[in-house]
Structures are given as structure tokens and as C-alpha cells.
Design an enzyme around this catalytic site. Structure first.
Site, PDB file in Angstrom:
ATOM      1  N   GLU A  86      68.987  37.449 -42.492  1.00 49.24           N
ATOM      2  CA  GLU A  86      69.732  37.791 -43.693  1.00 49.24           C
ATOM      3  C   GLU A  86      70.894  38.739 -43.391  1.00 49.24           C
ATOM      4  O   GLU A  86      71.948  38.665 -44.035  1.00 49.24           O
ATOM      5  CB  GLU A  86      68.809  38.356 -44.775  1.00 49.24           C
ATOM      6  CG  GLU A  86      67.915  39.497 -44.345  1.00 49.24           C
ATOM      7  CD  GLU A  86      66.561  39.068 -43.815  1.00 49.24           C
ATOM      8  OE1 GLU A  86      65.539  39.546 -44.341  1.00 49.24           O
ATOM      9  OE2 GLU A  86      66.528  38.273 -42.856  1.00 49.24           O
ATOM     10  N   CYS A 125      61.989  41.896 -44.801  1.00 50.58           N
ATOM     11  CA  CYS A 125      61.166  43.032 -44.393  1.00 50.58           C
ATOM     12  C   CYS A 125      61.550  44.288 -45.168  1.00 50.58           C
ATOM     13  O   CYS A 125      62.687  44.450 -45.615  1.00 50.58           O
ATOM     14  CB  CYS A 125      61.281  43.272 -42.897  1.00 50.58           C
ATOM     15  SG  CYS A 125      62.891  43.917 -42.364  1.00 50.58           S
TER      16      CYS A 125
END
Length: 361
Positions: free
Chosen positions: A46, A69
């Protein structure tokens, strides 16, 4: 999401021991950025997509195959990076099986008023990272037993005699499966019969060399075998022999790592093998063994997945079975679930599961 999954798959053999992750940024129905993770590249998928997009990411939708995360490891938390970039919506295929995340990332995004949708292509995403899921939750590798067999389940005409069974197409597919693995495991019987190299011959890039592992309780492996002769810090032999044994020392001098584990009924304890491999960040282990090793792994319920390549031929009772087990095994054996059938040349393959690492099936 299909594009994100395809991007994630480009990290095969390049991301371990991290998961495979692909990310696609979309705004006004148009892809404006994308990325996939590799271990050496450090940055998460990302973040790579955001860097390629810049300010245009504000108000965009992120499609990603795994939950972003929310903790600090080699990088900072991706959730905060997404919030700072002004992402309006996150569409994820599945939660992260890592206990340190486990939907906490989704909750952080929601608290920042980011819209979150989870579950698109979840089955495909889970299959892509099944090895990571097993390892991150148990510290043990995901074990796939792969074999080439006849219709009546035979792998050779007799003990110690290699028998070509399946087509070139099946062999090519088997090599691709080997490329996905962090390590390949066989037993001393197969090594003595076939004298294999046990290498990844796809020509595709890998971050780590394929670890070639042999279970050899009494160190019968020949010093002149192809495996020993080609050892380059990528061969591990598990044994119950002591470090003072002459063969132990000879193999060590030849560049083979010999690992002594506790015995189980006079043989290498397979649970100890898996624990040691997991400690070495081996997430995925492909077993290419003979009847004895296959049978022991199955009886001890250490196999997660099976991939059997069937040749449309019958060998008969003279042949060696795919697994040698006690007569009592069948009554308590697990049934293969979520299996798929694929055709490769004249053969067909059955791929299915003996264990659900996600607890969802």
C-alpha cells in the site's frame, strides 16, 4: 481485487517470511497506483501504491488482499500512512492472521472515519497466504505433500527403483509448486533410490535459496550423492546420530548442515524437524518423499495439504503405495476437503486440505 491478488502473486518466493500482498488505488473508476511487497524491498504494497500516486490518493479507494498492518516492525504502521494520505475507503479480501494485527488495523481505520469493507475474494486471498497464516500462528511451516501416482495409488514398481509416472506437464506444474516453497523435504529411501538434486529449476527469481532437507536417522546418505556434491549452505540433514559420528563430521566438512534431533522410536522425530524449520522462518515445506515418510507424516497428522498428480494408468499390487501406514489408519483418517481437480497433459491433479489453518472451513 483480482488485480490486487495478481500483484500479490508476483511476490512469490520474494516476500517470505512476510505475506504476499498487492495493493491497487482507484479514484473515479480509474486505477491511479499499485504495488506489491517483496521482503528485500521492505516497503509494504500500500505504501508503494501511495508513493506512485502522491496527492491524487486523497479520497481514493484502496483494494488490498490483506488487512493493512497497524504495528511497527521493519516499517511503521500502514494504517496511519493510509489515514495521513486521506484514503476514503479500504476494500480488503481478508483480515491479517497475525495475532498482532487480527482486525486491529480495520478498527483503527474505522476510528479515523475510513470506510472499510472486508471479504471480497476472501477464499482466493486465504489460499494465497495459507503458508503465512500457519507459520505466523503456530511457528510451524505449512506442509504440502506432493506425489505422482497411478490411478491405484502407486509411486514406483518396486522399492528403490525410480519409476517415471506422470507427464511433462505435470512435472512442470510440480516444479512451479516447488518454486513457491521455502524448503523441500524427502527421506533417505527416496534419496538412495532417485539420487535427486532437489533444486528449483524454474529459473524464476527467489530471495532465499530453496532449503533442501533430508530425514536420515542413521546417516546413510552417500557423500557422492548429487545432493551432497551440490551443497552450498542449502542442505540440511536431520538425524539421531551424535556429532562425534564419523559420517556426521564428513557431511559437515562437505558443506551439509547436520542437525541432531531427539529420536522417536529410534528414528528422527518429525515434530522436532518441523519446529526447527519453523524457527528458521521456513513458512512453506513441500514434501516429495516415499511411502515411509509420507505415511509417517500422515499418521502423525502433520500434513496440511495434498497435491497428487494422477497418471491414467494402473500399476497393480506389485507397486509401492503412496503412503505406508498401519491397517487401523483408514478408520480414523481425515477426509480431503475443499479439493480441486486440474488437468495437466494426459494426467489430472487433486489438490485439497487435511487441515484448515484459518479455522473457517
Amino acid at each position: 481485487m483480482d488485480q490486487a491478488l495478481a500483484l500479490a502473486a508476483r511476490g512469490v518466493a520474494l516476500a517470505s517470511p512476510n505475506p504476499l500482498v498487492g495493493a491497487v488505488l482507484v479514484r473515479d473508476g480509474r486505477v491511479i497506483g499499485e504495488g506489491f511487497h517483496t521482503y528485500e524491498g521492505v516497503r509494504h504494497a500500500e505504501v508503494i501504491a501511495l508513493e506512485a500516486t502522491g496527492e491524487a490518493a486523497r479520497g481514493a479507494t484502496l483494494y488490498i488482499n490483506l488487512e493493512p498492518c497497524c504495528h511497527t516492525g521493519r516499517t511503521g504502521p500502514c494504517t496511519q500512512t493510509l489515514i495521513n494520505a486521506g484514503i476514503a475507503r479500504v476494500v480488503a479480501a481478508m483480515p491479517d492472521p497475525n495475532p498482532r494485527v487480527a482486525s486491529r488495523g480495520f478498527r483503527e481505520l474505522k476510528r479515523a472515519r475510513v470506510s472499510v469493507h472486508v471479504g471480497v475474494r476472501q477464499a482466493q486471498a486465504q489460499k494465497l497466504n495459507e503458508d503465512f497464516a500457519k507459520w505466523i500462528k503456530t511457528a510451524l511451516p505449512f506442509v504440502t505433500l506432493k506425489a505422482a501416482v497411478t490411478l491405484d495409488g502407486r509411486i514406483a514398481v518396486q522399492e528403490g527403483k525410480p519409476t517415471p509416472i506422470t507427464s511433462a506437464e505435470s512435472l512442470a506444474r510440480g516444479m512451479l509448486l516447488r518454486h513457491r516453497a521455502d524448503a523441500i523435504l524427502t527421506g533417505i529411501g527416496t534419496l538412495l533410490a532417485d539420487n535427486p538434486r532437489m533444486t528449483d529449476r524454474t529459473g524464476e527469481p527467489r530471495r532465499r535459496g530453496l532449503l533442501r532437507v533430508v530425514v536420515d536417522s542413521h546417516l546413510g546418505i552417500p557423500l557422492r550423492s548429487k545432493l551432497v556434491q551440490s551443497a552450498d549452505n542449502d542442505v540440511a540433514v536431520f538425524t539421531v546420530q551424535r556429532e562425534t559420528a564419523p559420517k556426521f563430521r564428513a557431511l559437515s566438512r562437505a558443506g551439509v548442515e547436520v542437525i541432531r534431533v531427539r529420536p522417536a522410536r529410534g528414528r528422527v522425530d518429525l515434530n522436532s524437524v518441523l519446529r526447527e524449520l519453523g524457527r528458521r522462518q521456513i513458512m512453506s515445506l513441500q514434501v516429495e518423499g516415499g511411502a515411509e515418510l509420507n505415511g509417517a507424516l500422515l499418521e502423525q497428522r502433520l500434513v496440511d495439504k495434498m497435491v497428487l498428480f494422477y497418471s491414467p494408468r494402473i500399476m497393480g499390487t506389485c507397486g509401492v503405495p503412496v503412503a505406508r501406514m498401519s491397517a487401523k489408519w483408514f478408520a480414523r483418517s481425515s477426509q480431503l476437503s475443499n479439493f480441486e481437480l486440474q488437468k495437466y497433459g494426459a494426467d489430472f491433479a487433486v489438490e485439497g486440505y487435511l487441515r484448515d489453518v484459518y479455522g473457517t472451513r
